[in-house]
Design a protein around this motif. Structure first.
Motif, PDB file in Angstrom:
ATOM      1  N   ALA A  26       2.656   2.512  10.634  1.00 34.16           N
ATOM      2  CA  ALA A  26       2.801   2.365   9.182  1.00 34.16           C
ATOM      3  C   ALA A  26       1.876   3.303   8.405  1.00 34.16           C
ATOM      4  O   ALA A  26       2.186   3.676   7.270  1.00 34.16           O
ATOM      5  N   LYS A  27       0.762   3.687   9.015  1.00 36.96           N
ATOM      6  CA  LYS A  27      -0.171   4.576   8.308  1.00 36.96           C
ATOM      7  C   LYS A  27       0.480   5.920   7.995  1.00 36.96           C
ATOM      8  O   LYS A  27       0.168   6.546   6.984  1.00 36.96           O
ATOM      9  N   ARG A  28       1.371   6.373   8.859  1.00 39.16           N
ATOM     10  CA  ARG A  28       2.043   7.654   8.621  1.00 39.16           C
ATOM     11  C   ARG A  28       2.952   7.584   7.394  1.00 39.16           C
ATOM     12  O   ARG A  28       3.161   8.588   6.724  1.00 39.16           O
ATOM     13  N   PHE A  29       3.504   6.418   7.125  1.00 37.42           N
ATOM     14  CA  PHE A  29       4.328   6.248   5.934  1.00 37.42           C
ATOM     15  C   PHE A  29       3.451   6.138   4.694  1.00 37.42           C
ATOM     16  O   PHE A  29       3.790   6.652   3.629  1.00 37.42           O
ATOM     17  N   GLN A  30       2.313   5.501   4.838  1.00 37.97           N
ATOM     18  CA  GLN A  30       1.419   5.326   3.696  1.00 37.97           C
ATOM     19  C   GLN A  30       0.793   6.645   3.257  1.00 37.97           C
ATOM     20  O   GLN A  30       0.650   6.905   2.059  1.00 37.97           O
ATOM     21  N   ASP A  31       0.436   7.510   4.220  1.00 41.42           N
ATOM     22  CA  ASP A  31      -0.162   8.796   3.836  1.00 41.42           C
ATOM     23  C   ASP A  31       0.863   9.927   3.772  1.00 41.42           C
ATOM     24  O   ASP A  31       0.515  11.089   3.572  1.00 41.42           O
ATOM     25  N   ASP A  32       2.147   9.583   3.961  1.00 44.31           N
ATOM     26  CA  ASP A  32       3.258  10.539   3.797  1.00 44.31           C
ATOM     27  C   ASP A  32       3.221  11.666   4.823  1.00 44.31           C
ATOM     28  O   ASP A  32       3.693  12.770   4.563  1.00 44.31           O
ATOM     29  N   SER A  33       2.693  11.373   6.009  1.00 49.29           N
ATOM     30  CA  SER A  33       2.622  12.389   7.059  1.00 49.29           C
ATOM     31  C   SER A  33       3.701  12.199   8.125  1.00 49.29           C
ATOM     32  O   SER A  33       3.680  12.875   9.149  1.00 49.29           O
ATOM     33  N   ILE A  34       4.649  11.311   7.868  1.00 47.46           N
ATOM     34  CA  ILE A  34       5.644  10.950   8.876  1.00 47.46           C
ATOM     35  C   ILE A  34       6.678  12.049   9.105  1.00 47.46           C
ATOM     36  O   ILE A  34       7.315  12.118  10.156  1.00 47.46           O
ATOM     37  N   GLY A 384      14.726  11.158 -25.056  1.00 44.03           N
ATOM     38  CA  GLY A 384      13.911  12.368 -24.973  1.00 44.03           C
ATOM     39  C   GLY A 384      12.519  12.111 -24.428  1.00 44.03           C
ATOM     40  O   GLY A 384      11.575  12.840 -24.768  1.00 44.03           O
ATOM     41  N   LEU A 385      12.390  11.110 -23.559  1.00 40.08           N
ATOM     42  CA  LEU A 385      11.066  10.781 -23.022  1.00 40.08           C
ATOM     43  C   LEU A 385      10.614  11.825 -22.007  1.00 40.08           C
ATOM     44  O   LEU A 385      11.376  12.201 -21.110  1.00 40.08           O
ATOM     45  N   LYS A 386       9.387  12.266 -22.153  1.00 45.70           N
ATOM     46  CA  LYS A 386       8.775  13.188 -21.203  1.00 45.70           C
ATOM     47  C   LYS A 386       7.777  12.393 -20.364  1.00 45.70           C
ATOM     48  O   LYS A 386       6.654  12.134 -20.794  1.00 45.70           O
ATOM     49  N   VAL A 387       8.222  11.980 -19.201  1.00 41.13           N
ATOM     50  CA  VAL A 387       7.377  11.164 -18.323  1.00 41.13           C
ATOM     51  C   VAL A 387       6.620  12.094 -17.392  1.00 41.13           C
ATOM     52  O   VAL A 387       7.196  12.732 -16.512  1.00 41.13           O
ATOM     53  N   LYS A 388       5.322  12.167 -17.574  1.00 44.81           N
ATOM     54  CA  LYS A 388       4.478  13.080 -16.800  1.00 44.81           C
ATOM     55  C   LYS A 388       3.669  12.310 -15.763  1.00 44.81           C
ATOM     56  O   LYS A 388       2.962  11.355 -16.097  1.00 44.81           O
ATOM     57  N   VAL A 389       3.797  12.696 -14.514  1.00 42.22           N
ATOM     58  CA  VAL A 389       2.982  12.103 -13.461  1.00 42.22           C
ATOM     59  C   VAL A 389       1.569  12.669 -13.566  1.00 42.22           C
ATOM     60  O   VAL A 389       1.376  13.879 -13.565  1.00 42.22           O
ATOM     61  N   VAL A 390       0.574  11.784 -13.654  1.00 45.77           N
ATOM     62  CA  VAL A 390      -0.805  12.229 -13.900  1.00 45.77           C
ATOM     63  C   VAL A 390      -1.750  11.863 -12.759  1.00 45.77           C
ATOM     64  O   VAL A 390      -2.971  11.965 -12.910  1.00 45.77           O
ATOM     65  N   GLY A 391      -1.224  11.460 -11.645  1.00 47.85           N
ATOM     66  CA  GLY A 391      -2.061  11.145 -10.494  1.00 47.85           C
ATOM     67  C   GLY A 391      -1.209  11.011  -9.248  1.00 47.85           C
ATOM     68  O   GLY A 391       0.019  11.074  -9.305  1.00 47.85           O
ATOM     69  N   GLU A 392      -1.863  10.848  -8.128  1.00 51.17           N
ATOM     70  CA  GLU A 392      -1.149  10.719  -6.862  1.00 51.17           C
ATOM     71  C   GLU A 392      -0.500   9.344  -6.727  1.00 51.17           C
ATOM     72  O   GLU A 392      -1.078   8.338  -7.140  1.00 51.17           O
ATOM     73  N   PRO A 393       0.689   9.288  -6.159  1.00 54.48           N
ATOM     74  CA  PRO A 393       1.297   7.974  -5.911  1.00 54.48           C
ATOM     75  C   PRO A 393       0.530   7.218  -4.842  1.00 54.48           C
ATOM     76  O   PRO A 393      -0.065   7.813  -3.946  1.00 54.48           O
ATOM     77  N   GLU A 394       0.529   5.902  -4.958  1.00 50.64           N
ATOM     78  CA  GLU A 394      -0.015   5.051  -3.910  1.00 50.64           C
ATOM     79  C   GLU A 394       1.167   4.443  -3.165  1.00 50.64           C
ATOM     80  O   GLU A 394       1.964   3.707  -3.738  1.00 50.64           O
ATOM     81  N   ARG A 395       1.277   4.770  -1.884  1.00 46.31           N
ATOM     82  CA  ARG A 395       2.390   4.290  -1.065  1.00 46.31           C
ATOM     83  C   ARG A 395       1.975   3.060  -0.274  1.00 46.31           C
ATOM     84  O   ARG A 395       0.802   2.896   0.056  1.00 46.31           O
ATOM     85  N   ILE A 396       2.955   2.216   0.027  1.00 46.08           N
ATOM     86  CA  ILE A 396       2.639   1.016   0.784  1.00 46.08           C
ATOM     87  C   ILE A 396       2.625   1.328   2.277  1.00 46.08           C
ATOM     88  O   ILE A 396       3.302   2.247   2.733  1.00 46.08           O
ATOM     89  N   ALA A 397       1.852   0.563   3.014  1.00 44.16           N
ATOM     90  CA  ALA A 397       1.743   0.761   4.461  1.00 44.16           C
ATOM     91  C   ALA A 397       2.835  -0.047   5.148  1.00 44.16           C
ATOM     92  O   ALA A 397       2.627  -1.192   5.550  1.00 44.16           O
ATOM     93  N   SER A 398       4.011   0.554   5.250  1.00 44.50           N
ATOM     94  CA  SER A 398       5.142  -0.137   5.852  1.00 44.50           C
ATOM     95  C   SER A 398       6.079   0.877   6.481  1.00 44.50           C
ATOM     96  O   SER A 398       6.357   1.921   5.884  1.00 44.50           O
ATOM     97  N   ASN A 399       6.585   0.563   7.671  1.00 43.74           N
ATOM     98  CA  ASN A 399       7.596   1.423   8.292  1.00 43.74           C
ATOM     99  C   ASN A 399       9.005   0.928   7.986  1.00 43.74           C
ATOM    100  O   ASN A 399       9.978   1.500   8.464  1.00 43.74           O
ATOM    101  N   PHE A 400       9.104  -0.146   7.197  1.00 43.27           N
ATOM    102  CA  PHE A 400      10.409  -0.718   6.850  1.00 43.27           C
ATOM    103  C   PHE A 400      10.776  -0.413   5.397  1.00 43.27           C
ATOM    104  O   PHE A 400      11.761   0.260   5.130  1.00 43.27           O
TER     105      PHE A 400
END
Length: 413
Positions: A26-34, A384-400
């Protein structure tokens, strides 16, 4: 530098022995290294046997065609032992129609399907649009906030409350129970034992049992509890089966939409040229929704158990073997999907993805998920909303569940 690069590649699963590669971590999914792990398996061993994992031995299917072949063959590859890689202890097992074969599966699935039939979705569209507008209008301007909490969870939880005719003021309980249901207990975490998980889910059962008792003594209505209470296929369910179906419907109605809502904003930020395409041509919204769902793949895998000996991709699968269909990998299969690792909202055959599964267990609420996403993006564009991502996403630790706990964004006034 060379040594650090080699260490990084090893951490990514690129050069470790195939026999040691366990993509269920699950850690690979949480840190997006999968992604490197799946890319390697698709290239070198698309039907891969992992002998040793925390979930026991299992087969990984990582190519599109192999996944479809198994997903559409419910006679040979059964869901009756569960649909996730984790093995739930017998005393905590809850049956549900996704874990059943014909004919009981169809009888129970057909009981609740009217709520997502085309005529029902047509009636829901104006309600969803009204709620989306209210949510977007109420978002902070010029201040960072968590998109997951204020939009993704809020919209999907409101929809779930409507589908169940659940008390609106308690709707966040649905999110809580959904999160608990897909959590594998782990020491040191909030859910640290199967007993604790079951205790919390028993509170879910108690709450819904009260609703059931009200509905069964009233005239039938078009909500999920009433549909089950008045159907011969479901009205005599044991409590464990009622809970299993509740969990299935709550998770199914929550996670696919919730995490695709978040993923869509993230991907549009990562691929600004695609956002410009959509802004310049809002008619691409439906296509963009399909691409968001493919690129996110909110349910990373589904499990089947071999009911008989068979061959998949030239490999001998034995009766009783655990077979994991990695939708998240099949959706990046370059043999089927051109330029699959890129987010392209106007790609050809954009609906050709695995995120909803195939066969008799194909996602019941897929059209409702697409409808919510389509309306959300139509309203974002219209306002006309401009949604700007201003930080890193936090992913959940799950392989499902392939999802997020936070995505910091900001909207300009």
């Amino acid at each position: 530098m060379k040594r650090r690069l080699e260490d990084h590649r090893a951490d990514d699963g690129c050069i470790i022995p195939l026999s040691n590669l366990d993509v269920s971590d699950a850690k690979r999914f949480q840190d997006d290294s999968i992604w490197a792990c799946f890319e390697r398996l698709r290239r070198e061993d698309p039907v891969h046997y992992c002998q040793d994992s925390p979930h026991g031995p299992y087969w990984s299917l990582t190519k599109y065609r192999d996944i479809v072949s198994v997903d559409t063959n419910h006679n040979v590859f059964s869901s009756e032992q569960g649909v996730a890689i984790v093995d739930v202890p017998d005393e905590h097992w809850t049956p549900s129609f996704i874990k059943m074969g014909p004919p009981k599966h169809a009888e129970q699935r057909n009981t609740v399907s009217p709520i997502v039939a085309p005529e029902s979705l047509t009636k829901l569209e104006s309600l969803i649009r009204s709620r989306v507008r209210t949510i977007l209008d109420g978002l902070p301007r010029n201040n960072a906030f968590n998109w997951v909490d204020m939009v993704s969870i809020e919209l999907t939880t409101q929809m779930l409350a409507t589908l169940f005719d659940f008390p609106f003021e308690d709707r966040r309980l649905l999110t809580y129970w959904s999160d608990v249901a897909v959590t594998t207990p782990k020491a040191g975490h909030a859910i640290d034992s199967w007993d604790k998980r079951s205790t919390i889910l028993s509170e879910c059962l108690d709450y819904f049992t009260r609703l059931w008792n009200e509905r069964i003594n009233a005239e039938p209505r078009l909500d999920l509890i009433s549909l089950m209470a008045h159907s011969p296929a479901t009205r005599h369910m044991k409590p464990s089966e009622f809970l299993g179906n509740l969990i299935l419907l709550i998770v199914g109605g929550n996670d696919t939409t919730r995490n695709s809502i978040t993923g869509g904003v993230l991907f549009m930020s990562q691929y600004p040229s695609e956002l410009r395409k959509l802004t310049d041509n809002p008619k691409l919204v439906s296509s963009a929704v399909s691409e968001i769902i493919r690129y996110q793949t909110p349910i990373a895998h589904m499990r089947r158990t071999a009911a008989t000996d068979s061959i998949v991709g030239g490999k001998q699968i034995r009766k009783g073997d655990k077979v994991i269909m990695w939708y998240i990998s099949g959706n990046r299969d370059e043999e089927i999907i051109e330029n699959a690792n890129s987010f392209v909202i106007d790609r050809k055959n954009v609906r050709q993805h695995l995120s909803f599964g195939f066969g008799i267990h194909r996602c019941l609420g897929r059209h409702l998920a697409e409808l919510q996403l389509r309306i959300l993006w139509e309203e974002i564009l219209d306002a006309g909303l401009k949604v700007k991502v201003v930080g890193e996403p936090e992913r959940i630790a799950s392989n499902f569940v392939h999802g997020y706990s936070a995505l910091p964004v900001q909207i300009a006034a």
